[in-house]
Design a protein around this motif. Sequence first.
Motif, PDB file in Angstrom:
ATOM      1  N   SER A 261      39.127  42.748  53.690  1.00 14.91           N
ATOM      2  CA  SER A 261      38.401  41.417  54.245  1.00 14.91           C
ATOM      3  C   SER A 261      36.885  41.066  53.041  1.00 14.91           C
ATOM      4  CB  SER A 261      37.690  41.755  55.604  1.00 14.91           C
ATOM      5  OG  SER A 261      36.530  42.183  55.473  1.00 14.91           O
ATOM      6  N   HIS A 262      36.771  39.900  53.649  1.00 14.39           N
ATOM      7  CA  HIS A 262      35.757  39.310  52.592  1.00 14.39           C
ATOM      8  C   HIS A 262      34.319  39.950  52.398  1.00 14.39           C
ATOM      9  CE1 HIS A 262      34.201  36.540  49.715  1.00 14.39           C
ATOM     10  NE2 HIS A 262      33.186  35.933  50.730  1.00 14.39           N
TER      11      HIS A 262
ATOM     12  N   VAL B 148      34.042  42.675  51.536  1.00 10.92           N
ATOM     13  CA  VAL B 148      34.096  43.505  50.224  1.00 10.92           C
ATOM     14  C   VAL B 148      33.476  42.722  49.009  1.00 10.92           C
ATOM     15  CG1 VAL B 148      36.069  42.455  49.197  1.00 10.92           C
ATOM     16  CG2 VAL B 148      35.693  44.880  48.965  1.00 10.92           C
ATOM     17  N   ALA B 149      32.937  41.594  49.240  1.00 16.84           N
ATOM     18  CA  ALA B 149      32.383  40.752  48.249  1.00 16.84           C
ATOM     19  C   ALA B 149      30.779  40.997  48.162  1.00 16.84           C
ATOM     20  CB  ALA B 149      32.502  39.351  48.431  1.00 16.84           C
TER      21      ALA B 149
ATOM     22  N   ARG C 106      35.435  27.984  53.117  1.00 17.35           N
ATOM     23  CA  ARG C 106      36.391  27.041  52.382  1.00 17.35           C
ATOM     24  C   ARG C 106      36.456  25.525  52.679  1.00 17.35           C
ATOM     25  NH1 ARG C 106      37.557  29.284  47.815  1.00 17.35           N
ATOM     26  NH2 ARG C 106      39.084  27.812  47.455  1.00 17.35           N
TER      27      ARG C 106
ATOM     28  N   SER D 283      33.163  26.755  46.563  1.00 18.35           N
ATOM     29  CA  SER D 283      32.681  27.949  47.469  1.00 18.35           C
ATOM     30  C   SER D 283      32.969  29.125  46.819  1.00 18.35           C
ATOM     31  CB  SER D 283      33.550  27.817  48.736  1.00 18.35           C
ATOM     32  OG  SER D 283      33.464  29.019  49.504  1.00 18.35           O
ATOM     33  N   THR D 284      32.150  30.213  47.067  1.00 16.85           N
ATOM     34  CA  THR D 284      32.131  31.511  46.690  1.00 16.85           C
ATOM     35  C   THR D 284      33.272  32.286  47.617  1.00 16.85           C
ATOM     36  OG1 THR D 284      30.282  32.541  48.165  1.00 16.85           O
ATOM     37  CG2 THR D 284      29.687  31.561  45.684  1.00 16.85           C
ATOM     38  N   ASN D 285      33.615  31.896  48.613  1.00 15.96           N
ATOM     39  CA  ASN D 285      34.375  32.429  49.628  1.00 15.96           C
ATOM     40  C   ASN D 285      35.850  32.583  49.000  1.00 15.96           C
ATOM     41  OD1 ASN D 285      33.362  31.539  52.971  1.00 15.96           O
ATOM     42  ND2 ASN D 285      31.895  32.184  50.954  1.00 15.96           N
ATOM     43  N   ALA D 286      36.474  33.920  49.570  1.00 13.46           N
ATOM     44  CA  ALA D 286      37.749  34.149  49.248  1.00 13.46           C
ATOM     45  C   ALA D 286      38.548  33.203  50.139  1.00 13.46           C
ATOM     46  CB  ALA D 286      38.294  35.468  49.831  1.00 13.46           C
ATOM     47  N   PHE D 287      39.803  32.974  49.669  1.00 16.10           N
ATOM     48  CA  PHE D 287      40.816  32.151  50.338  1.00 16.10           C
ATOM     49  C   PHE D 287      41.110  32.276  51.790  1.00 16.10           C
ATOM     50  CE2 PHE D 287      43.348  30.803  46.370  1.00 16.10           C
ATOM     51  CZ  PHE D 287      42.155  30.353  45.661  1.00 16.10           C
ATOM     52  N   ILE D 288      40.780  33.670  51.907  1.00 16.11           N
ATOM     53  CA  ILE D 288      41.052  34.011  53.603  1.00 16.11           C
ATOM     54  C   ILE D 288      39.971  33.429  54.535  1.00 16.11           C
ATOM     55  CG2 ILE D 288      42.482  36.010  53.316  1.00 16.11           C
ATOM     56  CD1 ILE D 288      40.014  37.614  53.426  1.00 16.11           C
TER      57      ILE D 288
ATOM     58  N   GLY E 102      34.369  27.947  41.895  1.00 15.06           N
ATOM     59  CA  GLY E 102      33.485  28.352  42.823  1.00 15.06           C
ATOM     60  C   GLY E 102      32.622  29.668  42.280  1.00 15.06           C
ATOM     61  N   VAL E 103      33.156  30.417  41.183  1.00 17.22           N
ATOM     62  CA  VAL E 103      32.579  31.654  40.708  1.00 17.22           C
ATOM     63  C   VAL E 103      31.269  31.217  40.484  1.00 17.22           C
ATOM     64  CG1 VAL E 103      32.953  33.469  39.202  1.00 17.22           C
ATOM     65  CG2 VAL E 103      34.959  32.469  40.017  1.00 17.22           C
TER      66      VAL E 103
ATOM     67  N   ARG F 138      46.652  37.670  48.326  1.00 20.63           N
ATOM     68  CA  ARG F 138      45.417  37.162  49.198  1.00 20.63           C
ATOM     69  C   ARG F 138      44.404  38.248  49.234  1.00 20.63           C
ATOM     70  NH1 ARG F 138      44.452  33.155  52.999  1.00 20.63           N
ATOM     71  NH2 ARG F 138      46.010  31.424  53.070  1.00 20.63           N
ATOM     72  N   ARG F 139      43.205  38.206  48.688  1.00 17.52           N
ATOM     73  CA  ARG F 139      42.280  39.530  48.553  1.00 17.52           C
ATOM     74  C   ARG F 139      41.062  38.969  49.139  1.00 17.52           C
ATOM     75  NH1 ARG F 139      45.959  43.564  47.179  1.00 17.52           N
ATOM     76  NH2 ARG F 139      43.803  44.549  46.568  1.00 17.52           N
ATOM     77  N   GLY F 140      40.165  40.078  49.074  1.00 13.71           N
ATOM     78  CA  GLY F 140      38.975  39.662  49.564  1.00 13.71           C
ATOM     79  C   GLY F 140      37.867  39.110  48.718  1.00 13.71           C
ATOM     80  N   LEU F 141      38.329  39.168  47.414  1.00 15.68           N
ATOM     81  CA  LEU F 141      37.232  38.505  46.320  1.00 15.68           C
ATOM     82  C   LEU F 141      37.968  37.256  45.815  1.00 15.68           C
ATOM     83  CD1 LEU F 141      36.528  41.825  44.616  1.00 15.68           C
ATOM     84  CD2 LEU F 141      34.998  40.654  45.955  1.00 15.68           C
ATOM     85  N   LEU F 142      37.184  36.195  45.892  1.00 15.70           N
ATOM     86  CA  LEU F 142      37.467  34.968  45.212  1.00 15.70           C
ATOM     87  C   LEU F 142      38.214  35.080  43.855  1.00 15.70           C
ATOM     88  CD1 LEU F 142      37.376  31.655  45.332  1.00 15.70           C
ATOM     89  CD2 LEU F 142      35.161  31.942  44.366  1.00 15.70           C
ATOM     90  N   GLU F 143      37.545  35.864  42.837  1.00 16.72           N
ATOM     91  CA  GLU F 143      37.945  35.889  41.468  1.00 16.72           C
ATOM     92  C   GLU F 143      39.267  36.601  41.474  1.00 16.72           C
ATOM     93  OE1 GLU F 143      35.045  37.208  42.831  1.00 16.72           O
ATOM     94  OE2 GLU F 143      33.440  36.665  41.277  1.00 16.72           O
TER      95      GLU F 143
ATOM     96  N   ASP G 119      41.694  36.041  44.041  1.00 10.65           N
ATOM     97  CA  ASP G 119      42.250  34.983  44.510  1.00 10.65           C
ATOM     98  C   ASP G 119      42.710  34.025  43.331  1.00 10.65           C
ATOM     99  OD1 ASP G 119      42.528  35.743  46.991  1.00 10.65           O
ATOM    100  OD2 ASP G 119      40.903  34.590  47.611  1.00 10.65           O
ATOM    101  N   LEU G 120      41.713  33.700  42.695  1.00  8.68           N
ATOM    102  CA  LEU G 120      41.994  32.684  41.722  1.00  8.68           C
ATOM    103  C   LEU G 120      42.882  33.012  40.553  1.00  8.68           C
ATOM    104  CD1 LEU G 120      38.226  31.388  41.299  1.00  8.68           C
ATOM    105  CD2 LEU G 120      40.065  30.169  42.197  1.00  8.68           C
TER     106      LEU G 120
ATOM    107  N   THR H 299      37.599  46.016  44.709  1.00  9.51           N
ATOM    108  CA  THR H 299      36.688  46.132  43.646  1.00  9.51           C
ATOM    109  C   THR H 299      37.286  46.813  42.289  1.00  9.51           C
ATOM    110  OG1 THR H 299      36.078  48.023  45.116  1.00  9.51           O
ATOM    111  CG2 THR H 299      34.644  45.942  45.183  1.00  9.51           C
TER     112      THR H 299
END
Lengths: 571, 82
Positions: A25-26, A28-29, A188, A193-198, A231-232, B17-22, B24-25, B55
Amino acid sequence: MRAALQLSEAGLKTAVLSKVFPTRSHTVAAQGGVSASLGNSEEDHWTWHMYDTVKGSDWLGDQDAIEFMCREAPKVVTELEHYGMPFDRNADGTIYQRPFGGHMSNFGEKPVRRACAAADRTGHAMLHALYQRNVRANTHFFVEWMALDLIRDADGNVQGVIAMEMETSEIVVFQAKATLFATGGAGRIYASSTNAFINTGDGLGMAARAGIPLEDMEFWQFHPTGVAGAGVLITEGVRGEGGILRNSAGERFMERYAPNAKDLASRDVVSRAMVTEINEGRGCGPNKDHVLLDITHLDPEVIMSKLPGIREISIKFAGVDPIKAPIPVVPTCHYQMGGIPTNYHGEVVVDGKPVNGFYAAGECACASVHGANRLGTNSLLDLLVFGKSSANSMIDFIKAQPLELPELATADVERSVARVERLNKQTNGVAVNDARTAMQRTMQAHCGVFRFKDMLAEGVEKILEVEKMVQQTEISDKSSVFNMARIEALELENLIEVAKATMISANARTESRGAHVRDDAPDTPETPNGRDDANWLKHTLWSRDGNRLQYKPVNLQPLTVDTIALKTRSY
Amino acid sequence: MTAYDPIELKRIRWRSRRGLLELDLVLERFFAQRFDSLSPAEIDAYKRILDLPDTDFLDVVNGKADLDDPEEAAIIEILRAV
């Protein structure tokens, strides 16, 4: 997962539904840490933490919930340590703590070391510790399931959710005595956005469709420089090393907005200048929707040695080597302060009363501890404190219920199935990508980090037009197995609810407070920095039905200590 | 295209589909540009990589760490390049 653990350890049958494997899940960020006034490195007190959080919230946070969170913090962090969380340690074995923005000692005097971290992987480590512990406690995980809608009976009591198994597209009712949403934010909705796609605000969409209002949705935290289109984040250190912001004419525009500090002005000043340039037609790129961060004048040696990570990010996500060409950047959405209205027991509250059987915690909930602006490291704390408190409320509630489940109310189930059917049968419809892009561009342009009266009013009209597109989305893949097109269409139906709530709430709030900053809110002695306590010291409640707005007072009364009196927020 | 189980391919797509945007991209680009030309053995290697925590996965993609398995390392090289 914190709530699930509490429930399973109390011997209750607990199901966790998740779109992705729970440790992905997000959360983790989250790198920074989790705050608690343990005082391991220097004197600290929960009342100081409480003061910082109220001030950070620009006084929009509810002081009962904030007191509860800050007082509970040392307990929940210590519990997490006992669950096996690998916190960084001091030589004497206690948890190492570091300073973090906005966290001060002695009521705002000087920075204090309050953040507990596990290297730069705090969120990751927390997810793993909680997951392992849940497995031990026999929590039942339903992985790769997407909840579609909340089920309420005729009296509004929540009976569970209707959900879809991704592998088969089978739709199943999960009837439960108590239901908790911990579905995260909806970052999203924005183009950047810095958010993951989920992070598609599924819980918020479900709550809104079930007639639950969404609270304070106009408040979103932004970072000034994210890579446009990706978004990074590009750290502010780049401007510290001499990076210059330029508009489409190549002009160093910060000289006009902040003649002394220029590109090193504070976050809000930089964000405001960037948005003004874009709004006045001096943005870059084919859509004129970003500005450029230029470091081409720096010695390549300096870039390689001092900013290697930034060069990599720029090459990878902007397709630009910053030694040779400037990086396209734009203010970027990061965190959602608003959400499903709850009290500090984690109970969802509508019209001053708890909704029987319904709870929410984390970024999808609004307790409200973050108010108009969140302090770093308070979000992981929010998960722990309100995950635990909502589970305790659920245990009490479940114990008071009859053993047998009540008869299932079918109206919501039928509505939810009809929603999926509509999508499956739609012809001559709108492509999901087109509708999503329209929503994200509208939100970014009309309701971004810095807001203008006319743009907001126009934005309301536009987002209602986008909603019509979302109601007619069509997917060409009608298959049943892991149909990502269908999942993304259903996610968009959740995002659009959040987008409407955000735009309409922001348009109505005519002051500036915390992260909601308007060009037309005057800075006067009565309304410092545009904050208008006489008229706007209140929570927004947006209802989907008719886009109705209501307001409720901020709770300025803590549980055991004196009110933290209103003051101008300055650092 | 390979004779890979189509259901498994769709499962792999969702698990990307992951928990980190980087991530995903990067993975979005990988699917748009390279995934369809992978051999079954390469897809197997990619599936194993998907079991990494986010991570660790990102560290490997960013070149801060490497994988020992040569087949997995070859996929990582593709991910670093997209």
